[in-house]
Design a protein around this motif. Structure first.
Motif, PDB file in Angstrom:
ATOM      1  N   ILE A  19       0.751  -1.201   0.123  1.00 42.32           N
ATOM      2  CA  ILE A  19       0.017   0.025  -0.018  1.00 42.32           C
ATOM      3  C   ILE A  19       0.917   1.172  -0.041  1.00 42.32           C
ATOM      4  O   ILE A  19       0.718   2.219  -0.941  1.00 42.32           O
ATOM      5  N   TYR A  20       1.817   1.212   0.913  1.00 45.38           N
ATOM      6  CA  TYR A  20       2.821   2.502   1.086  1.00 45.38           C
ATOM      7  C   TYR A  20       4.100   2.310   0.251  1.00 45.38           C
ATOM      8  O   TYR A  20       4.501   3.283  -0.086  1.00 45.38           O
ATOM      9  N   GLY A  21       4.396   1.117  -0.041  1.00 51.48           N
ATOM     10  CA  GLY A  21       5.816   1.022  -0.643  1.00 51.48           C
ATOM     11  C   GLY A  21       5.700   1.399  -2.253  1.00 51.48           C
ATOM     12  O   GLY A  21       6.646   2.073  -2.702  1.00 51.48           O
ATOM     13  N   ALA A  22       4.672   0.906  -2.831  1.00 51.50           N
ATOM     14  CA  ALA A  22       4.511   1.026  -4.238  1.00 51.50           C
ATOM     15  C   ALA A  22       4.435   2.632  -4.606  1.00 51.50           C
ATOM     16  O   ALA A  22       5.359   2.840  -5.444  1.00 51.50           O
ATOM     17  N   PRO A  23       3.523   3.499  -4.168  1.00 53.69           N
ATOM     18  CA  PRO A  23       3.767   4.945  -4.562  1.00 53.69           C
ATOM     19  C   PRO A  23       5.015   5.645  -4.153  1.00 53.69           C
ATOM     20  O   PRO A  23       5.592   6.300  -5.271  1.00 53.69           O
ATOM     21  N   VAL A  24       5.689   5.158  -3.197  1.00 54.76           N
ATOM     22  CA  VAL A  24       7.075   5.729  -2.819  1.00 54.76           C
ATOM     23  C   VAL A  24       7.862   5.440  -4.053  1.00 54.76           C
ATOM     24  O   VAL A  24       8.716   6.047  -4.544  1.00 54.76           O
ATOM     25  N   LEU A  25       7.941   3.942  -4.312  1.00 53.19           N
ATOM     26  CA  LEU A  25       8.946   3.648  -5.399  1.00 53.19           C
ATOM     27  C   LEU A  25       8.564   4.283  -6.762  1.00 53.19           C
ATOM     28  O   LEU A  25       9.472   4.658  -7.448  1.00 53.19           O
ATOM     29  N   LEU A  26       7.314   4.484  -7.114  1.00 48.73           N
ATOM     30  CA  LEU A  26       6.901   5.293  -8.279  1.00 48.73           C
ATOM     31  C   LEU A  26       7.105   6.448  -8.510  1.00 48.73           C
ATOM     32  O   LEU A  26       7.629   6.827  -9.198  1.00 48.73           O
TER      33      LEU A  26
END
Length: 273
Positions: A19-26
């Motif tokens: 939930i939180y890691g994917a947007p940060v990596l994006l």
């Protein structure tokens, strides 16, 4: 399972990562794309495949982080009396991360692997190393707090700290590079020609003989063909290397044919160009 272990699993579970890691990596890889695009536009060398490279490294990064998370979860589950579902979840995360990153890694290493694509790769490695360092810092801090407080459940943060420390080291090796460029040897300044003790007279005679052999007459002999002047003498300093120790000296053109002693004690004659 202890209360502290449950809190650690809640903080580093699969769902918070997704939930939180994917947007940060994006956002991080979007920044990499923008910086590379601006740099290519400024230098006039725009890469038409930049978007594909950034997308592949993003997918490999996300898959790698999921696999590392599953490895840490697996190690922590082994310390439990009855791992049960935690062990299955860890194995599933490892397999899922490997299978998800395999296609992207295959395309990258068969299409974009090379020196021309090292910038995007190094930036992705750096981002993964930063993430591994952050998780390691949080994990080891939580483990020390639990151990010092005398509570149970320190095996989970310790397992995460060990795995992410290993991941950070593995990422740092290609990031820093294992090969170093050989530094060129600085040539020594020109040395004055010193008379050698013993055998100087014979050396001087040889020098005079060699100098006479390369001398050209000032006046051309009578000939039906016009006189062609000799090519101009070399005026720039030359490099001479000692055959004994490899030390490089800078000599003047007028020192050609003379004998001098190297710092290592080896006698050598300056070749005539």
């Amino acid at each position: 399972m202890g209360r502290n272990s449950g809190m650690f699993m809640a903080a580093f579970g699969l769902m918070p990562i997704l939930i939180y890691g994917a947007p940060v990596l994006l956002l991080a890889f979007l920044l990499i794309y923008v910086l590379e695009h601006v740099d290519g536009k400024r230098s006039g060398e725009r890469d038409p495949m930049l978007g594909v490279k950034v997308l592949l490294t993003l997918l490999m990064t996300f898959s790698f982080q999921v696999a590392v998370l599953g490895t840490a979860w697996l190690l922590a589950s082994l310390f439990q009396d009855s791992p049960g579902d935690e062990l299955k979840t860890a194995l599933g995360a490892i397999l899922g991360g490997l299978l998800a990153g395999a296609p992207s890694a295959f395309v990258w290493f068969n299409r974009f692997h090379g020196d021309a694509n090292q910038r995007v790769r190094r930036q992705a490695l750096g981002l993964n190393a930063i993430l591994a360092g952050l998780v390691y810092t949080v994990s080891i801090t939580m483990a020390m707090v639990i151990i010092v407080g005398g509570s149970a459940g320190a095996s989970w943060p310790l397992s995460f700290a060990i795995v992410y420390l290993g991941a950070g080291v593995a990422l740092a090796v290609p990031l820093l590079g294992k090969s170093r460029l050989a530094m060129p040897r600085t040539p020594a300044p020109p040395l004055p020609i010193m008379p050698l003790p013993g055998g100087d007279e014979s050396d001087d005679e040889d020098e005079e003989d060699e100098i006479e052999e390369v001398q050209t007459p000032d006046v051309a002999p009578p000939s039906p063909t016009p006189f062609v002047p000799p090519p101009p003498q070399e005026k720039s300093p030359r490099k001479v290397q000692c055959h004994q120790c490899g030390l490089v000296y800078t000599v003047k053109p007028e020192q050609a044919g003379k004998v001098f002693r190297c710092k290592c004690g080896h006698k050598m004659r300056i070749p005539i160009p």
